[in-house]
Design a protein around this motif. Structure first.
Motif, mmCIF file in Angstrom:
data_model
loop_
_atom_site.group_PDB
_atom_site.id
_atom_site.type_symbol
_atom_site.label_atom_id
_atom_site.label_comp_id
_atom_site.label_asym_id
_atom_site.label_seq_id
_atom_site.Cartn_x
_atom_site.Cartn_y
_atom_site.Cartn_z
ATOM 1 N N THR A 59 1.071 -0.868 0.017
ATOM 2 C CA THR A 59 -0.241 0.154 0.096
ATOM 3 C C THR A 59 0.737 1.022 -0.198
ATOM 4 O OG1 THR A 59 -0.215 -0.380 2.371
ATOM 5 C CG2 THR A 59 -1.508 -1.230 1.362
ATOM 6 N N VAL A 74 3.021 -8.741 -4.462
ATOM 7 C CA VAL A 74 1.730 -8.723 -3.687
ATOM 8 C C VAL A 74 0.406 -8.369 -4.812
ATOM 9 C CG1 VAL A 74 1.172 -8.248 -1.361
ATOM 10 C CG2 VAL A 74 3.347 -7.563 -2.393
ATOM 11 N N ASP A 99 -9.517 3.268 -5.672
ATOM 12 C CA ASP A 99 -9.854 4.670 -6.161
ATOM 13 C C ASP A 99 -8.691 5.072 -7.239
ATOM 14 O OD1 ASP A 99 -8.634 5.236 -3.982
ATOM 15 O OD2 ASP A 99 -9.176 7.385 -3.933
ATOM 16 N N TYR A 122 1.940 2.105 -8.611
ATOM 17 C CA TYR A 122 0.519 1.349 -7.553
ATOM 18 C C TYR A 122 -0.623 0.875 -7.752
ATOM 19 C CZ TYR A 122 -2.734 0.947 -3.183
ATOM 20 O OH TYR A 122 -3.876 0.928 -2.203
HETATM 21 N N1 LIG Z 1 -5.875 3.218 3.423
HETATM 22 C C1 LIG Z 1 -6.664 3.616 2.318
HETATM 23 O O1 LIG Z 1 -6.705 5.060 2.627
HETATM 24 C C2 LIG Z 1 -6.655 2.525 1.194
HETATM 25 C C3 LIG Z 1 -7.387 3.304 -0.218
HETATM 26 C C4 LIG Z 1 -8.195 2.294 -1.038
HETATM 27 C C5 LIG Z 1 -7.714 1.459 -1.062
HETATM 28 N N2 LIG Z 1 -6.867 0.706 0.048
HETATM 29 C C6 LIG Z 1 -7.140 -1.045 -0.208
HETATM 30 O O2 LIG Z 1 -8.008 -1.161 1.029
HETATM 31 C C7 LIG Z 1 -6.741 -2.945 1.420
HETATM 32 C C8 LIG Z 1 -6.230 -2.952 2.946
HETATM 33 O O3 LIG Z 1 -5.942 -1.293 2.959
HETATM 34 P P1 LIG Z 1 -5.393 -0.706 4.571
HETATM 35 O O4 LIG Z 1 -5.548 0.597 4.886
HETATM 36 O O5 LIG Z 1 -5.802 -1.871 5.628
HETATM 37 O O6 LIG Z 1 -3.416 -1.753 4.390
HETATM 38 P P2 LIG Z 1 -2.687 -1.641 5.426
HETATM 39 O O7 LIG Z 1 -3.037 -0.949 6.687
HETATM 40 O O8 LIG Z 1 -1.260 -1.135 4.870
HETATM 41 O O9 LIG Z 1 -2.265 -3.066 5.397
HETATM 42 C C9 LIG Z 1 -1.809 -4.272 4.129
HETATM 43 C C10 LIG Z 1 -1.712 -5.524 4.946
HETATM 44 O O10 LIG Z 1 -0.479 -6.186 4.210
HETATM 45 C C11 LIG Z 1 0.145 -6.438 4.736
HETATM 46 N N3 LIG Z 1 0.947 -7.615 3.527
HETATM 47 C C12 LIG Z 1 2.015 -6.833 2.878
HETATM 48 N N4 LIG Z 1 2.473 -7.542 2.186
HETATM 49 C C13 LIG Z 1 2.255 -8.628 2.380
HETATM 50 C C14 LIG Z 1 2.226 -10.127 1.630
HETATM 51 N N5 LIG Z 1 3.656 -10.321 0.571
HETATM 52 N N6 LIG Z 1 1.799 -11.238 2.199
HETATM 53 C C15 LIG Z 1 0.603 -10.826 3.366
HETATM 54 N N7 LIG Z 1 0.583 -9.845 3.788
HETATM 55 C C16 LIG Z 1 1.390 -8.593 3.303
HETATM 56 C C17 LIG Z 1 0.431 -5.890 5.384
HETATM 57 O O11 LIG Z 1 1.631 -6.877 6.579
HETATM 58 P P3 LIG Z 1 2.793 -5.243 6.939
HETATM 59 O O12 LIG Z 1 2.257 -4.714 8.666
HETATM 60 O O13 LIG Z 1 3.434 -6.649 7.825
HETATM 61 O O14 LIG Z 1 3.643 -4.353 6.446
HETATM 62 C C18 LIG Z 1 0.038 -5.116 5.983
HETATM 63 O O15 LIG Z 1 -0.312 -5.420 7.574
HETATM 64 C C19 LIG Z 1 -5.356 -2.512 -0.002
HETATM 65 O O16 LIG Z 1 -5.929 -3.203 -0.422
HETATM 66 C C20 LIG Z 1 -5.173 -1.765 0.079
HETATM 67 O O17 LIG Z 1 -4.945 -1.157 -1.523
HETATM 68 C C21 LIG Z 1 -7.165 1.224 1.049
#
Ligand SMILES: NC(=O)c1ccc[n+]([C@@H]2O[C@H](COP(=O)([O-])OP(=O)(O)OC[C@H]3O[C@@H](n4cnc5c(N)ncnc54)[C@H](OP(=O)(O)O)[C@@H]3O)[C@@H](O)[C@H]2O)c1
Length: 285
Positions: A59, A74, A99, A122
């Protein structure tokens, strides 16, 4: 139910929401590295979930520009591994997208039928993840969301509030528009959708839209902060990765399926800040 990326902001919220009614197994990256095909196979076969919530993702939007291989491994390849085994197990598969699959040139809200055209690495890696999900598992839900904030992780609102404890004035970008979304509302939308068999692409975001500046200003106002927020333009604060200018999402398709009510982003923000207050009053363990 199995949740990937268990330490993430959304995964932790999802776990809390789902485990009131379901048996949930949440695996963090040390327990399940989604890029490790053998591990994915072993874990998924042993847990044999009915639903897989694939919340693991790379992310870091700016870092992805210098680290495209990891981002694609990933977000795209890892998604394919999970979705393929999900298909084999007969599971429903939920892929969370963004988005940032859009270029931000639309003058109104993005709907599911709008053509994706990412403008950064990304965004491309997440778009490819969408394609992998839909091609590899016939029971896939792709849920695009935006500008997440939740009590379980670092997010923009929290960063602004932290900065406001140290700075009297903050300059925040006013020419990027989106729909801020509370992870709790998103988790409830996912829980609703996964009980249906209406597979495909959905958008979920709070109602309304704003700029990062407006979001920051509202958060500071609600927290009664005396720090002043000033609007600035993206080109005054260049980032490594380009950001789309206008990506509010319309959740109308989900609403037509019966989900709702969806709060306006200002209400969602208030609810989030109240939860933060409550969490800060709990004794630390
Ligand atoms: N945050 C936003 O504003 C936003 C907006 C739109 C969409 N999204 C989407 O929403 C989803 C959740 O986002 P989030 O904010 O919860 O993200 P986040 O807090 O960054 O969590 C992502 C998790 O994925 C894990 N990860 C990374 N590489 C990995 C791997 N190879 N195998 C297993 N786990 C792995 C990370 O582990 P570590 O803790 O070990 O690093 C982290 O805990 C994602 O698909 C993101 O693209 C997020």
């Amino acid at each position: 139910m199995l949740i990937t990326g268990g330490n993430g902001q959304l995964a932790r919220e999802m776990t809390e929401v789902l485990q009131t009614e379901h048996l949930v197994r949440s695996l963090d990256s040390s327990q399940l590295d989604v890029t490790n095909k053998g591990q994915v196979w072993n874990e998924l076969i042993s847990w044999n979930p009915e639903v897989i919530i694939h919340a693991a993702a790379y992310t870091q939007v700016d870092l992805a520009e210098s680290n495209p291989q990891q981002a694609f491994e990933v977000n795209a390849l890892g998604t394919r591994y999970i979705a393929e085994i999900g298909e084999m197990l007969g599971a429903k598969f939920v892929y969370i997208s963004t988005d940032y699959v859009f270029d931000g040139s639309k003058a109104s809200y993005y709907e599911e039928h709008d053509s994706p055209l990412p403008i950064n690495t990304y965004g491309w890696s997440k778009r490819l993840g969408e394609v992998e999900a839909l091609q590899s598992c016939s029971r896939s839900f792709v849920i695009r969301t935006s500008w997440l904030f939740g009590i379980h992780g670092r997010n923009f609102v929290q960063k602004i509030l932290d900065l406001a404890t140290r700075q009297r004035e903050l300059s925040i970008v006013h020419d990027q528009i989106g729909s801020p979304t509370h992870t709790l509302d998103l988790a409830r939308a996912i829980a609703f959708l996964m009980h249906t068999e209406r597979y495909g692409i959905y958008h979920f975001a709070s109602l309304g839209h704003c700029s990062w500046y407006e979001l920051a200003e509202k958060a500071l106002h609600l927290k009664k902060s005396t720090t002043t927020c000033l609007p600035c333009m993206s080109n005054e604060y260049p980032t490594v990765a380009a950001r789309p200018k206008n990506t509010p999402l319309s959740s109308i398709k989900l609403q037509q399926l019966g989900f709702g009510p969806i709060p306006h982003w200002e209400i969602a923000l208030q609810a989030y800040l109240e939860r933060m207050e409550q969490a800060s009053r709990l004794p630390q363990t």
